[in-house]
Design a protein around this motif. Structure first.
Motif, PDB file in Angstrom:
ATOM      1  N   LYS A  30       0.854  -1.190   0.000  1.00  0.00           N
ATOM      2  CA  LYS A  30       0.000   0.000   0.000  1.00  0.00           C
ATOM      3  C   LYS A  30       0.886   1.234   0.000  1.00  0.00           C
ATOM      4  O   LYS A  30       1.608   1.506   0.953  1.00  0.00           O
ATOM      5  CB  LYS A  30      -0.910  -0.011   1.227  1.00  0.00           C
ATOM      6  N   SER A  42       1.650   5.429  -1.012  1.00  0.00           N
ATOM      7  CA  SER A  42       1.333   6.793  -1.436  1.00  0.00           C
ATOM      8  C   SER A  42       2.476   7.280  -2.316  1.00  0.00           C
ATOM      9  O   SER A  42       3.636   6.918  -2.105  1.00  0.00           O
ATOM     10  CB  SER A  42       1.176   7.720  -0.230  1.00  0.00           C
ATOM     11  N   ILE A  92      -2.637   4.189  -2.823  1.00  0.00           N
ATOM     12  CA  ILE A  92      -3.645   4.774  -1.941  1.00  0.00           C
ATOM     13  C   ILE A  92      -3.945   6.215  -2.325  1.00  0.00           C
ATOM     14  O   ILE A  92      -5.103   6.657  -2.323  1.00  0.00           O
ATOM     15  CB  ILE A  92      -3.170   4.717  -0.468  1.00  0.00           C
ATOM     16  N   GLU A  93      -2.898   6.939  -2.690  1.00  0.00           N
ATOM     17  CA  GLU A  93      -3.069   8.365  -2.996  1.00  0.00           C
ATOM     18  C   GLU A  93      -1.869   8.863  -3.775  1.00  0.00           C
ATOM     19  O   GLU A  93      -0.754   8.363  -3.599  1.00  0.00           O
ATOM     20  CB  GLU A  93      -3.222   9.137  -1.678  1.00  0.00           C
ATOM     21  N   SER A 145      -0.140  12.662  -4.905  1.00  0.00           N
ATOM     22  CA  SER A 145      -0.120  14.129  -4.901  1.00  0.00           C
ATOM     23  C   SER A 145       0.989  14.587  -5.837  1.00  0.00           C
ATOM     24  O   SER A 145       1.972  13.871  -6.052  1.00  0.00           O
ATOM     25  CB  SER A 145       0.144  14.663  -3.493  1.00  0.00           C
ATOM     26  N   LEU A 203       1.183  15.338   4.075  1.00  0.00           N
ATOM     27  CA  LEU A 203       0.356  14.381   3.346  1.00  0.00           C
ATOM     28  C   LEU A 203      -0.312  13.411   4.317  1.00  0.00           C
ATOM     29  O   LEU A 203       0.244  13.053   5.349  1.00  0.00           O
ATOM     30  CB  LEU A 203       1.210  13.591   2.347  1.00  0.00           C
ATOM     31  N   LEU A 261      -0.919   9.985   5.167  1.00  0.00           N
ATOM     32  CA  LEU A 261      -0.355   8.677   4.847  1.00  0.00           C
ATOM     33  C   LEU A 261      -0.891   7.592   5.767  1.00  0.00           C
ATOM     34  O   LEU A 261      -0.303   6.512   5.863  1.00  0.00           O
ATOM     35  CB  LEU A 261       1.172   8.731   4.957  1.00  0.00           C
ATOM     36  N   SER A 300      -1.339   4.162   4.224  1.00  0.00           N
ATOM     37  CA  SER A 300      -0.241   3.691   3.373  1.00  0.00           C
ATOM     38  C   SER A 300       0.875   3.083   4.216  1.00  0.00           C
ATOM     39  O   SER A 300       1.101   3.483   5.353  1.00  0.00           O
ATOM     40  CB  SER A 300       0.331   4.849   2.549  1.00  0.00           C
ATOM     41  N   LEU A 313       5.788   6.020   1.572  1.00  0.00           N
ATOM     42  CA  LEU A 313       5.680   7.108   0.603  1.00  0.00           C
ATOM     43  C   LEU A 313       6.802   6.976  -0.408  1.00  0.00           C
ATOM     44  O   LEU A 313       7.971   6.846  -0.025  1.00  0.00           O
ATOM     45  CB  LEU A 313       5.780   8.460   1.311  1.00  0.00           C
TER      46      LEU A 313
END
Length: 235
Positions: free
Chosen positions: A130, A132, A157-158, A160, A185, A187, A190, A193
């Motif tokens: 998982k 980010s 998950i995301e 940016s 962010l 997280l 997640s 990163l």
């Protein structure tokens, strides 16, 4: 005048050799490599490849056409232990297999690593699923990044991003602003990163950032250098 011919004596052994293909516009990647390998029995030889702005999947793919010529001119006719293609999004656009083949046209039987393939290797070793992601890229390139990770069965998950279209501008991002941005962010869902792009000033802030956010942080140059050292069997 007397002329005296003296026979030279050549070294019998040389350091491990890394050949780096860096974007012509990248301010960062050589600094990051040298910050890690300084003082080690490793030699870094860099040649730069023409890059095109604005950054698009098309221009990134076009850039890879010059790989054979650029790779050939890194110590011509000499063995390189590993050739590094220093572009994350460029590897996604052109494809690793294509980059590997192009390098080996100039440097036969040479190992090749890239930022995105090294990141996948690191994620697998750390058992991270998982993720980010933060990028400086435009939406077009971000979609390719997302698709790449999905094809590797990584759950995004995301994501940016800064939406910067010029590689030169990516290299001018303020590291203090970057760490402040990344530390804000969300997280929570997640495992880690990943900060993409070899031109972003990330490597020097990773340690402080991990303390701030309590998560694993990976960057393009960090995983690239790690994988390069593995490829050349540096202990």
């Amino acid at each position: 005048m007397k002329l005296t011919k003296i026979e030279p004596k050549f070294i019998e052994k040389h350091n491990l050799r890394i050949g780096l293909i860096a974007l012509a516009s990248d301010f960062r990647i050589e600094k990051d490599f040298n910050s890690i390998i300084h003082g080690k029995d490793i030699d870094l030889y860099c040649n730069r490849i023409q890059s095109y702005n604005p950054l698009t999947n098309e221009t990134l793919k076009k850039m890879a056409d010059d790989i054979p010529k650029v790779a050939k001119n890194i110590l011509p006719d000499q063995k390189i232990d590993c050739v590094v293609y220093g572009c994350t999004s460029g590897t996604i656009a052109a494809g690793y297999s294509s980059i590997y083949e192009k390098v080996n046209l100039a440097k036969p039987n040479t190992k090749v690593t890239t930022p995105i393939t090294s990141t996948i290797n690191a994620l697998k070793e750390l058992k991270i699923n998982k993720l980010s992601i933060f990028t400086p890229y435009t939406d077009e390139i971000n979609q390719s990044v997302i698709d790449y990770f999905k094809n590797e069965n990584i759950d995004i998950i995301e994501l940016s991003y800064f939406d910067i279209a010029s590689d030169l501008d990516i290299g001018k991002v303020d590291p203090d602003y970057l760490i402040d941005t990344l530390s804000k962010l969300d997280l929570s869902n997640s495992d880690a990163l990943f900060v993409s792009c070899t031109a972003l000033p990330v490597l020097s802030i990773i340690k402080d950032l991990e303390k701030k956010i309590g998560k694993i942080v990976l960057s393009s140059n960090q995983t690239l250098i790690w994988d390069t050292l593995k490829q050349i069997d540096f202990k």
